[in-house]
Structures are given as C-alpha cells and as structure tokens.
Write a protein that holds these residues in place. Sequence first.
Motif, mmCIF file in Angstrom:
data_model
loop_
_atom_site.group_PDB
_atom_site.id
_atom_site.type_symbol
_atom_site.label_atom_id
_atom_site.label_comp_id
_atom_site.label_asym_id
_atom_site.label_seq_id
_atom_site.Cartn_x
_atom_site.Cartn_y
_atom_site.Cartn_z
ATOM 1 N N LEU A 1 10.756 -5.204 -5.985
ATOM 2 C CA LEU A 1 11.169 -3.969 -6.537
ATOM 3 C C LEU A 1 13.077 -4.291 -5.467
ATOM 4 C CD1 LEU A 1 11.945 -0.413 -5.876
ATOM 5 C CD2 LEU A 1 10.420 -1.170 -3.973
ATOM 6 N N CYS B 1 16.979 -3.454 -7.943
ATOM 7 C CA CYS B 1 17.187 -2.199 -7.542
ATOM 8 C C CYS B 1 18.494 -3.073 -7.124
ATOM 9 C CB CYS B 1 16.566 -1.820 -6.098
ATOM 10 S SG CYS B 1 15.205 -0.704 -6.633
ATOM 11 N N LEU C 1 15.524 4.329 -5.544
ATOM 12 C CA LEU C 1 14.964 4.344 -5.697
ATOM 13 C C LEU C 1 14.477 2.997 -4.050
ATOM 14 C CD1 LEU C 1 16.198 2.826 -9.077
ATOM 15 C CD2 LEU C 1 14.309 4.869 -8.669
ATOM 16 N N VAL D 1 12.346 5.842 -1.915
ATOM 17 C CA VAL D 1 11.286 5.566 -2.878
ATOM 18 C C VAL D 1 9.830 4.940 -2.352
ATOM 19 C CG1 VAL D 1 9.898 7.267 -4.552
ATOM 20 C CG2 VAL D 1 12.351 7.942 -3.791
ATOM 21 N N PHE D 2 9.577 3.711 -3.165
ATOM 22 C CA PHE D 2 8.991 3.438 -3.302
ATOM 23 C C PHE D 2 9.129 2.121 -2.611
ATOM 24 C CE2 PHE D 2 10.308 4.052 -7.677
ATOM 25 C CZ PHE D 2 8.987 4.992 -8.639
ATOM 26 N N THR E 1 6.767 3.088 0.125
ATOM 27 C CA THR E 1 5.001 3.521 -0.333
ATOM 28 C C THR E 1 4.011 2.230 -0.579
ATOM 29 O OG1 THR E 1 5.323 5.012 -1.817
ATOM 30 C CG2 THR E 1 3.521 4.332 -2.597
ATOM 31 N N PHE E 2 4.973 1.541 -1.180
ATOM 32 C CA PHE E 2 4.580 -0.399 -1.387
ATOM 33 C C PHE E 2 4.698 -0.801 0.161
ATOM 34 C CE2 PHE E 2 7.414 -0.778 -5.988
ATOM 35 C CZ PHE E 2 5.685 0.002 -6.764
#
Length: 726
Positions: A308, A312, A338, A341-342, A345-346
Amino acid sequence: MAGLQSLTRDTKDEPGLKSNFDVDYVIHYKIPTTDTAEAEAALLQLVQALASVGFATEVRNGGKSSLLVFTKIASDKLLTSQVYRYRVQDWLYGVRTSAPNKDLAKYFEDEPVTEAERLRLAYLLITKPKNEGGAGISPKIGQWKYVQSIFPLHDHAFNRQWIKQWSTKYYLDESDLNQIRDRFGERVAFYFAFLQSYFAFLLFPAVFGFGAWLVLGQFSWFYGVVNCLWSVVFFEHWKMKEVDLAVQWGVRGVSKIQHPRPQFQFEREAQDPVTGEIVKIYSPLRRFARQLLQVPFALACVVVLGGLIVGCFSIEIFITEVYNGPFKQYLTFLPTVLLTVFMPTFSTLLTRLAERLTELENYETHDGHQASFVQKIFVLNFITSYLGIFLTAFIYVPFGKILVPYLDIFQLTAQKFTTEGKALPTKSWQINPDRLTKQIIYFTVTAQVVNFATEVIVPYVKRRVTKTVEKVSEISEKNGAPLKDLPEEADFLKRVRNEAELDVYDVTVDYREMVVQFGYLSLFSVIWPLTACSFLVNNWIEARSDAMKIATSCQRPIPWRADSIGPWLTSLGFLSWLGSITSASLVFLFTNNKDGPDGSPWDIPGWALLLSILFAEHLYLVVQIVVRNVLLKLDSPGLQKERAERFTMKKQLLEQTLGQDLEDESHGPGLSGGEKITRAALEEEARQLSIKGSVSREELFWQRQRSAGETIQVAQTLVSEVGAHP
C-alpha cells in the motif's frame, strides 16, 4: 457528563463528584434482550461468588439494558490479611528484603496501605481462580459473558487537583511520579517516569540540533555521531533509571510474580518436581511451532502495508513530479486519501490477526501474552511509520532515474479512460531534493499534532455528540427500564454510568507513540536537526494530554505493578542500534551533495558505503559497552537504599539467630573467667583422665594453661628467663 466539566468545576458544585461511596469496583453487567433467564441466573452466581470471598455488593440500574454491581471489601480484617499475605509473597520472591512484621498494628502504621495497593488486591480477589481464593470472574469469558467490564471509579477531586497542578509546572518531579504510583499503580507511573526522563534528555539534542541546523546544516557527520552517542547514553541511562525506580517503589523483581490468564488452555497436569504441586502443562514445542507463524505474519505486514505504501508512494511521485495535466491540484491529494482510507483498515485487520496469533500461542500468564503481542505490534508500527522514509532515502533518491520510467504504467492506465486514448500531458522528471526533508517534517511535526487531536479531542467530541443524540432521542427510556434513582444517589449514579461507557486505558498505546517517536529521532534526525526541538515541545504537551486522557476519556486503570517498561525496552535498544546504521548511510549518501546520488546508483562506491556502515555499527557497540560500564560505577539512591535494607536485614538476622549468649561465649575465657587451679580441680581432672584411659597430645597441649590469667603468668616468667639469658 463527568469529563472535562469535572475538572473545571469544583466538586462542591457537583454532588456526584464528592464521594465514591466507598466503592472499590463497579461491575458493568449487560442484560440481553433474549436469554434473560440465563443472564439472571449468571447474575445470581456473580453476587454469590463475590459474597463468598468477602465482598459486600449493591446493584443499581445501569441504563441501556444493563446493571451496575457495586463491590466493596466487607471488612478491614479481610483487607489486612490480603495485604499481609501478598507482602509475604513479595518477600518470598525477593521483591522485599525483609519479611513483614508480625505485629500488624505497628507494621501497617509504619507502612500503610496505599489506594493503588487496595484496588489491586481487590481486583485480584475478584478475578483470581477459585482454587487460589478468588471469585474467578473474568469479563466476557464463559459463564461471565454478560460481564462487560470491571473498573474502579475515578477520584474526581484528585483528578482536578492533578491536572491543575501539572498544567502549571514545567518539569515533573519525584513527588509527582509517587502521586501517580499511589493512585494508578507502578505500570502507569513507569510510563510517566519514562516520558519525563525522555523529555529531560531531549533538552540536549534540541539545543545541539538547533545549533547544528544553523551552523552545520543537514547530513552533518558530526551531528550524526553526537546523535548516536546521545541515543546510547539515553538508552543505558534509562536501563539504570528503571532499576532505581523499581527499588525505590519496592517492586524490583515483581515481574517474577506472574498472574495466570483465564484463557490459558493446558494439555495435561503434572507434578512440579521442585514444589510437588500439580501444575498445568502446555507443550513448549507446540507453542514454538505456533510462534513460527510470526514469520509469515511479518511477511504479510510487509506485503500488505508495504504494498500500500509503495503504491501510494509511486502514485504521488507520478502525480506531483511527472503528471502535468488537468485537475493536478486535486489529484495530488489522491495518495493521501488512499492512505487515510486503507491504512487504518489494513492496520486494524493485521492487529486483529496479531491478537489471534498471540491467542494461538497460548501463554500461561498475562505478561507473556502481552510481551508477544507487543513484538507483533512493533513490526506493524515500524512498517507504517518508517517505510515511507526508507523508500525516499534509499530507493527514490539512489534509484530514481532507473525506476521512474516504470511509472508510465499509471499514464498508460489513465490513458484508457481519456477520449480517443490520448496520452496524458507530462513534464520532464527530476529528483525533488526537498522531498526527504518534507517527509521528516510531516512525521515529526504535523503527524504529532494530528495524533494529539485524534487521541484527545476527537474522542471527547465523539462522546459529547453521542450524549447529545441520546438526550434528544431519549434512548435511555426506550431501550431499558426507567431510571428510578434515589435523590441522594442520582448524581453519583449518573457519573458512574458515564464512566461505564468510557474506553479502557491501555498504556501500551502511549508507549508505542513514544518508542516510534524515539525511532524518528534516532534514525532520521540527521536529515532535519530540528527534530528534537519539535519533540521537546510535543512531549511537554503529551504528558499533560495523557493525564487528561486518563482523567476524562478513559476508565480509571487497574493499578497493576511493574518493574520496568517491559518489552518496549528491547524496541528502544533495537532502534538505537539501527540509528547508527541509518545515520551512517544517510551521511555517506548526502553529505557531499544535498541531492544525494541524484538517481544514479552506479555513482555510489558500494565498498565505501558498506565500510562506513560497519564502522558506525562497531563504534556504536564499543561506545555502548563503555557507557554501560561507566554508568554501572555510578551510584544511585535506589541502589543505596537496597544495599542499606539488605545490610539491616542481615544484621537483624544475625542478632536473632546467634543471640547474646553465643556472643558472650565467643569471647572465650577472660582474665578472671577461667577455671582456677586448685587441689580439688587437679584431683578431679586426674580421675577423669584415669576413666578415659588415654589422652591425646593435643588435649594435653591445651590443658597446660586454663585461662588468660595463667597465660600471662607463664608469659611473664618466660620473659624473665629469656631476659636473664640473652
């Protein structure tokens, strides 16, 4: 709500804040909409279990389909016996240098019970297994699945005075730490002690860094050497400091006293070869096999979080440094969106995976479980905190000209969505020399401010909004029985219901922040020497905001004991060591040219880079050994106290064991204390010798002179004879 308002208004104005009604703990018990009969039966078992170990109980409506079970140790005699029992246990484990005095009245007058000690022993009495004398209540486990939490109540009068006092002080002293220890236990006190020690040590790198920023500039080898020396000294100093604090607080070695985890699942029971007791056994080989799962877990963190961040990172470079088309000013925020948001979560998913893996490892004790979990969390935070900077410093700058052409994949992908497949407008690319510095400034300044807001301000605003919505929609009346509080209890119960909804304070989160911050300073401050200045200001605010968080945003923590900062000490040592390598690498790559290798890795002499890294690492290890030996030669109040206590204990033990009679006998016969030689004594001696039959030469030798007086007479005679015949 009893939050910030309790700190700004006098307790005289808030009757619910005046007293805790002598409550030790509150048990928050949820009543489900279904299986009410089962919940009621479990509640009866709960009250009976508490009563069986000596707790008085009271039950009140908790609102939102829940009950509040108030508990208090019923008698002072029970509390006294528990305190004495655990202090004897401390002595047996070597935590205390001497056994408690059997004269309890005098003993507790000399060493009274603190509030933290009372609450800790009360909690152990509630949660210990029944076979160890406790009630065996474990929230959300087994028959206690309806028990949501067990928490002590805040002392709002103390909290108000605490925050007011700290807000007017620049430096926290020993009395402030002792105050935290007496209220919240040594585990929380150790965190604030570490934070204060770290803050004090930051004064030097802040001043030196400011001077280096003015005079030496970025990537100074001299600053890098001094910064590495500072990290070594701080790390070794704290190792001694925590030992000193543990001795002063009477908890050195307390980590040897382990508390069992109720979730532990044993394979078999066996007899301990040392104690003879029946103990629960879990195969070490099976645990080791499960611990090996940490390797694929670390790889998963690298692949998921690293992928990720790299993705990015690449998108950001393409948009900001290659792309030159429409909406660029908006597309620039795409990587940030990005990540926003991610990344949470990850991180949440991987944290849950870490929790699950730690559960699978099946540790017997809470400390073992927590240490393993901290190791996994450190891996997560290392990747999320430092990987972006490593990419810029060691990938983007040296290999930029080789890798950037591969970013055409973004252009080709976006080209498919343009009219007639037209190519996107681009510009000639060149390395951004300020990118690395801007990253460091973001992580050391902007990210600290954002973290403060998300840690303190956002939770408070969230609770305020939730309370407002509940009042408007009258949720409390619709979801549960009407609250029929007695007038004299209404304010108190309102405050308790608020505290029941607060989050549980986890000191691990605060330790993680400080360790990650130390990593930025140790690893990358050579890029921006003002890093320590930012952290100095931040940590002064951090100490107050953490105190505010405990007082207003979290339930009062269980006052657990500790003798160190635990597994985070290992993380500090690793970051300090790694800082010597990264600093040497950054200085080597950027000291001659602030733009670095300028995207041309073939211009980097690999042998020289490797040599500088090896030299820096070995120099670090040598300095660490020297600093450690120097600090060991220095004395400290805690170690002096420990030696004095052990000397006093040994002296008392000798006096009690030997006694006065043995001491008198050890002096031997004196000048007049020997046996006088008389006719009767000689006849008696001859009779004893005739009965015995034979006498050894050794016995005859020591029977010539019966006392010191006789020895003196013989000596005088011999002196005269020797003097007469020289």
